[in-house]
Motif scaffolding. Structure first.
Motif, PDB file in Angstrom:
ATOM      1  N   ASP A 244       0.840  -1.190   0.000  1.00 58.54           N
ATOM      2  CA  ASP A 244       0.000   0.000   0.000  1.00 58.54           C
ATOM      3  C   ASP A 244       0.882   1.251   0.000  1.00 58.54           C
ATOM      4  O   ASP A 244       1.979   1.241   0.571  1.00 58.54           O
ATOM      5  N   PRO A 245       0.453   2.356  -0.617  1.00 55.75           N
ATOM      6  CA  PRO A 245       1.294   3.553  -0.673  1.00 55.75           C
ATOM      7  C   PRO A 245       1.562   4.184   0.687  1.00 55.75           C
ATOM      8  O   PRO A 245       2.470   5.009   0.815  1.00 55.75           O
ATOM      9  N   ALA A 246       0.811   3.811   1.709  1.00 58.15           N
ATOM     10  CA  ALA A 246       1.046   4.370   3.042  1.00 58.15           C
ATOM     11  C   ALA A 246       2.260   3.756   3.722  1.00 58.15           C
ATOM     12  O   ALA A 246       2.751   4.294   4.713  1.00 58.15           O
ATOM     13  N   PHE A 247       2.779   2.653   3.194  1.00 59.82           N
ATOM     14  CA  PHE A 247       3.912   1.977   3.820  1.00 59.82           C
ATOM     15  C   PHE A 247       5.215   2.711   3.495  1.00 59.82           C
ATOM     16  O   PHE A 247       5.398   3.212   2.385  1.00 59.82           O
ATOM     17  N   ASN A 248       6.129   2.736   4.485  1.00 59.40           N
ATOM     18  CA  ASN A 248       7.514   3.137   4.222  1.00 59.40           C
ATOM     19  C   ASN A 248       8.506   2.202   4.893  1.00 59.40           C
ATOM     20  O   ASN A 248       9.711   2.446   4.866  1.00 59.40           O
ATOM     21  N   THR A 249       8.005   1.121   5.500  1.00 54.33           N
ATOM     22  CA  THR A 249       8.853   0.044   6.026  1.00 54.33           C
ATOM     23  C   THR A 249       8.155  -1.280   5.741  1.00 54.33           C
ATOM     24  O   THR A 249       6.918  -1.345   5.636  1.00 54.33           O
ATOM     25  N   TYR A 250       8.962  -2.330   5.626  1.00 48.68           N
ATOM     26  CA  TYR A 250       8.395  -3.659   5.406  1.00 48.68           C
ATOM     27  C   TYR A 250       9.430  -4.700   5.810  1.00 48.68           C
ATOM     28  O   TYR A 250      10.635  -4.521   5.569  1.00 48.68           O
ATOM     29  N   GLU A 251       8.970  -5.791   6.418  1.00 44.72           N
ATOM     30  CA  GLU A 251       9.854  -6.875   6.837  1.00 44.72           C
ATOM     31  C   GLU A 251       9.780  -8.038   5.846  1.00 44.72           C
ATOM     32  O   GLU A 251       8.709  -8.635   5.660  1.00 44.72           O
TER      33      GLU A 251
END
Length: 471
Positions: A244-251
């Motif tokens: 989603d465009p709201a993300f700026n981190t991901y594992e």
């Protein structure tokens, strides 16, 4: 009043005895440009969410002050954009239709719409509508530009006799705001500052900064993470994750341990995927490496005595540091190095013989003779005669003809003394030598500085370093 589409604006006065000229108009240029005169110390206005220009000047019977101008910026209506009160359908670069969700025609027939690119002056149009909950705006005063984001705002006006404003103050309210593109494109830049942290055996966390709005060229629908196992000069299957465009981190999860990974990110709009970010590399932790540090610690713990069972276990670094001297002692070598030289004087030596012994040592040091430790055969008849060296006229005890033979290149002091003839007491020799007597006296002085006496190439048994005969 913010919930009603209006806002109250207050301007306090510093000089309560003066009178004021107040001029206000919409930043879009829509009429009217309203001017009022007041003596009140505070000026209160009720305005919509549009942008306005304001000019205030003070005057009295003697003179007037220069006018002071101020911009009242447009207020962002986030709540209406989230509620999707408005929707825009673009037909061409000179025509679009604005739709509103509520049945406004029950209460209003006069409206005004404003649209503008970010940072530019807004265009406007007022209209009358009593049948449908939409309005097509055409033709536009200026054509719409592709890949540019526009904002559009709808205002309602309570007057029914005319849709043009008669007054600025308390004459309209803002219904909602939304954004639109005439034509969308793919992003021309990628997420920046891509990095990884919290890397484990099978996971890693990625972080990035969003794409600048002017580079998106459309509504950002999300991000795509491209990652693959990295091998030099080899290829592997690429895997993608859409966010989603709201993300700026991901594992990232389910990774292979001890493996290098290459990661790139991109954004996408309705027109498609944009450019990829610069690649980053990271390595997941190695299970074997972790075991390498754990095993010595566990082994050291098992070897501890029972009374130390509750002691703190050494860390891998402390354990490696503590066993490093032991490794050095276990090294094999084919040569001998003298680490420390310690002077030893025979028990039979009296204080009066010390000058003589030191003189002998000085003579040995001056000779500068060096010998290499090499294996030697004690049965070789061709060995050089030690009596051929300097001081050949001094009789020595010939141990080479002795029936005793050392089995190796080294012998202990005890074995050496067993095959050495009894020496005349050193005290008697020194006394006679000092008295100048000419009587021949055999003296064997054994000075050993080490636990072992080496057999050198010049003699299988004797050397100046180990045995001296004086007469």
């Amino acid at each position: 009043m913010s919930g009603s589409g209006k806002r109250r604006v207050t301007f306090p006065s510093k000089e309560p005895n003066d009178r004021y000229h107040v001029t206000i108009w919409k930043a879009s240029g829509e009429e009217p440009c309203e001017r009022m005169t007041t003596t009140k110390p505070t000026i209160r206005l009720i305005l919509s969410y549009s942008a306005y220009y304001l000019n205030i000047s003070a005057f009295n019977n003697a003179s007037s002050s220069p006018g002071v101008s101020q911009i009242i910026p447009q207020r962002e209506d986030k709540s209406s954009m989230d509620d999707l009160k408005l929707n825009v359908e673009v037909h061409s670069n000179t025509s679009f239709t604005i739709n509103w969700k509520d049945d406004l025609i029950k209460n209003y027939v006069c409206y005004s719409v404003e649209w503008a690119k970010k940072g530019n002056k807004a265009a406007y149009m007022s209209f009358y509508q009593n049948e449908n909950n939409n309005k097509t705006i055409s033709p536009l005063p200026e054509p719409l530009e592709p890949y540019k984001r526009y904002s559009v705002t709808l205002h309602t006006r309570p007057n029914k006799d005319t849709c043009n404003m008669k007054h600025i103050n308390n004459s309209e309210s803002t219904y909602g705001t939304t954004q639109f593109y005439f034509m969308e494109g793919t992003p021309v830049s990628a997420p920046t500052n891509v990095s990884s942290f919290n890397v484990t055996l099978h996971s890693a966390v990625l972080q990035w900064s969003p794409i600048p709005e002017e580079d998106i060229r459309g509504f950002l629908l999300g991000y795509i993470i491209h990652y693959t196992e990295y091998y030099h000069m080899e290829t592997s299957v690429e895997r993608n994750i859409t966010l989603d465009p709201a993300f700026n981190t991901y594992e990232l999860e389910d990774l292979e341990s001890g493996t290098a990974y290459k990661v790139q990110l991109s954004g996408f709009t309705e027109a498609g995927e944009g450019v990829l970010s610069s690649e980053i590399l990271f390595n997941t932790n190695n299970k074997a490496l972790l075991a390498l540090f754990r095993l010595p610690v566990q082994a050291a713990t098992k070897r501890q005595p029972q009374k130390e069972a509750n002691a703190d276990v050494q860390t891998p670094a402390e354990l490696l540091e503590s066993i490093s001297p032991l490794k050095v002692e276990e090294w094999e070598t084919s040569s001998l190095q003298i680490v420390e030289r310690e002077e030893m004087i025979p028990d039979c030596t009296s204080p009066s013989t010390l000058p003589l012994l030191h003189a002998l040592e000085d003579q040995e040091d001056e000779s500068g003779t060096t010998c290499d430790w090499i294996p030697c055969d004690t049965t070789d008849d061709n060995l050089p005669d030690i009596t051929a060296e300097t001081n050949s006229d001094i009789p020595r005890t010939d141990l080479q003809s002795s029936t005793f033979a050392f089995p190796s290149g080294y012998t202990t002091i005890e074995m050496f003394q067993q095959v050495t003839p009894r020496a005349v007491p050193a005290n008697s020799f020194v006394t006679k030598a000092m008295e100048g007597e000419t009587e021949d006296t055999d003296l064997t002085v054994v000075m050993s500085r080490f636990d072992y006496v080496g057999q050198f190439s010049t003699s299988p048994i004797l050397d100046n370093e180990g045995l001296s005969n004086l007469s």
